[in-house]
Enzyme design. Sequence first.
Site, mmCIF file in Angstrom:
data_model
loop_
_atom_site.group_PDB
_atom_site.id
_atom_site.type_symbol
_atom_site.label_atom_id
_atom_site.label_comp_id
_atom_site.label_asym_id
_atom_site.label_seq_id
_atom_site.Cartn_x
_atom_site.Cartn_y
_atom_site.Cartn_z
ATOM 1 N N PRO A 180 0.795 -1.236 0.000
ATOM 2 C CA PRO A 180 0.000 0.000 0.000
ATOM 3 C C PRO A 180 0.830 1.292 0.000
ATOM 4 O O PRO A 180 0.279 2.374 -0.113
ATOM 5 C CB PRO A 180 -0.819 -0.105 1.284
ATOM 6 N N LYS A 221 -1.662 2.446 -4.597
ATOM 7 C CA LYS A 221 -2.016 2.061 -5.966
ATOM 8 C C LYS A 221 -3.088 0.971 -6.053
ATOM 9 O O LYS A 221 -3.518 0.624 -7.140
ATOM 10 C CB LYS A 221 -0.761 1.580 -6.705
ATOM 11 N N TYR A 279 2.930 8.937 -8.505
ATOM 12 C CA TYR A 279 1.962 9.006 -7.399
ATOM 13 C C TYR A 279 0.600 9.498 -7.900
ATOM 14 O O TYR A 279 -0.439 8.931 -7.555
ATOM 15 C CB TYR A 279 2.470 9.937 -6.289
HETATM 16 C C1 PHB Z 1 -4.923 5.544 3.444
HETATM 17 O O1 PHB Z 1 -5.482 4.506 3.876
HETATM 18 O O2 PHB Z 1 -5.376 6.679 3.614
HETATM 19 C C2 PHB Z 1 -3.631 5.394 2.666
HETATM 20 C C3 PHB Z 1 -3.051 4.132 2.549
HETATM 21 C C4 PHB Z 1 -1.859 4.004 1.842
HETATM 22 C C5 PHB Z 1 -1.265 5.144 1.270
HETATM 23 C C6 PHB Z 1 -1.855 6.389 1.385
HETATM 24 C C7 PHB Z 1 -3.040 6.517 2.097
HETATM 25 O O3 PHB Z 1 -0.079 5.018 0.596
#
Ligand code: PHB
Length: 389
Positions: A292, A296, A384
């Site tokens: 995570p 993505k 990103y």
């Molecule tokens: C989120 O759950 O808000 C989240 C998870 C992984 C990320 C960014 C945000 O890389």
Amino acid sequence: MRTQVAIIGGGPSGLLLSQLLHQKGIDTVVLERKTKDYVLGRIRAGILETGFVDLMREAGVSDRMDKECFVHDGTVISFGDTEFSINFKDLTGSHVVVYGQTEVTRDLYDAREAMDGKIVFNTDNVTIHGADTDTPFVTYTTDGAEHRIDCDYIAGCDGFHGVSRQTIPLTVRREYEKLYPFGWLGVLSETPPVHEELIYACSDRGFALCSMRNENLSRYYIQCSLSDSPEDWTDAAFWTELKRRIPAKYAEKLVTGPSIEKSIAPLRSFVTEPMRWGRLFLCGDAAHIVPPTGAKGLNTAASDIHYLYNGLVQFYEEADREGIDRYSEKALARIWKAERFSWSTTNLLHRFPYQNEFDLKMQRADIDFLRDNREAQSVFAQNYVGLPY
Ligand code: PHB
Ligand code: APR
């Protein structure tokens, strides 16, 4: 029963595909193993690329998202004693949107139900038949009765643990996997976010992430051992550890509160090739998984749905199979770039048990180059906010 496209899985992938196809008059049936409430009870990520936002608009389900989402033009990265921001808008002219996956799924369910979309819940024993023939069909049981759906095509949107990928013979399927030696402990709390942008942090104690859902709902993560379980972490222990991993100026103003959700997710990179076998197409987590770190997961599902939706429309409206014949090739080309970015950011921002002093120097050199080099930040930002479909 007969339909044009049988969709296995009522998560974001299956629902978005069903909604998009419905808009074009293409009939679908969604088969979901769980109940709607169970699906909506899952807490998942919340970062949407503009490509996903555009798809939601095209599907006619973006009204609430447009009202409630938050546009993020950049992010903060901290590593040990250094901290810097990457400005997506300045570097790419684009941005990301914060809007919880749970809300995306809720909006899609609401739209499907408002249009009397055919969704069957609590389906057991879903089985794909004849995917490599011109007369595929799907069988399943509900309430003890067996049912059959004859269809033109099958979309396997049933996630990593579904049946679709397993239907493709091992003689055809090639799988690529990397498991990471840690997990993410995530907490959801009804507290104001610690900062207006996300904070990706790495300290000598490991990774942490400060994110949010809205002005009074925050999402935090810390890297944890794979042997941990959520019960091993009291709220107090979580907050203490988070504060030790983020810069002091944020830790000092962090508003803590009771966790309303606490869970641990393992990190994995995974891709299966091909993403099509005969009349079966794999979409989303059924075909690939990313750690995570790069946000993505949902966004790679979105580009799969974009390619498959347009390929099916091309077939039904123009009797042209080019789009569906090239689905796997197109989807995988973008998936592997997202896998690289997710793998790269995971390596950049986590502490690995086997790292020696040289490895740590390499990691710090990567961070310093990203901090000091506009072109490096531009590459990060382009990935990103989302590479083109
Ligand atoms: C989120 O759950 O808000 C989240 C998870 C992984 C990320 C960014 C945000 O890389
Ligand atoms: N029969 C019917 N439904 C099934 C079966 C089955 N055999 N197996 C799984 N499902 C359902 C699950 O209950 C789930 O609701 O398929 C759905 C798959 O949804 P997701 O796992 O959310 O996958 P996807 O729709 O591709 O969305 C990807 O979800 O997991 C996150 O990080 C991931 O953000 C990404 C997104």
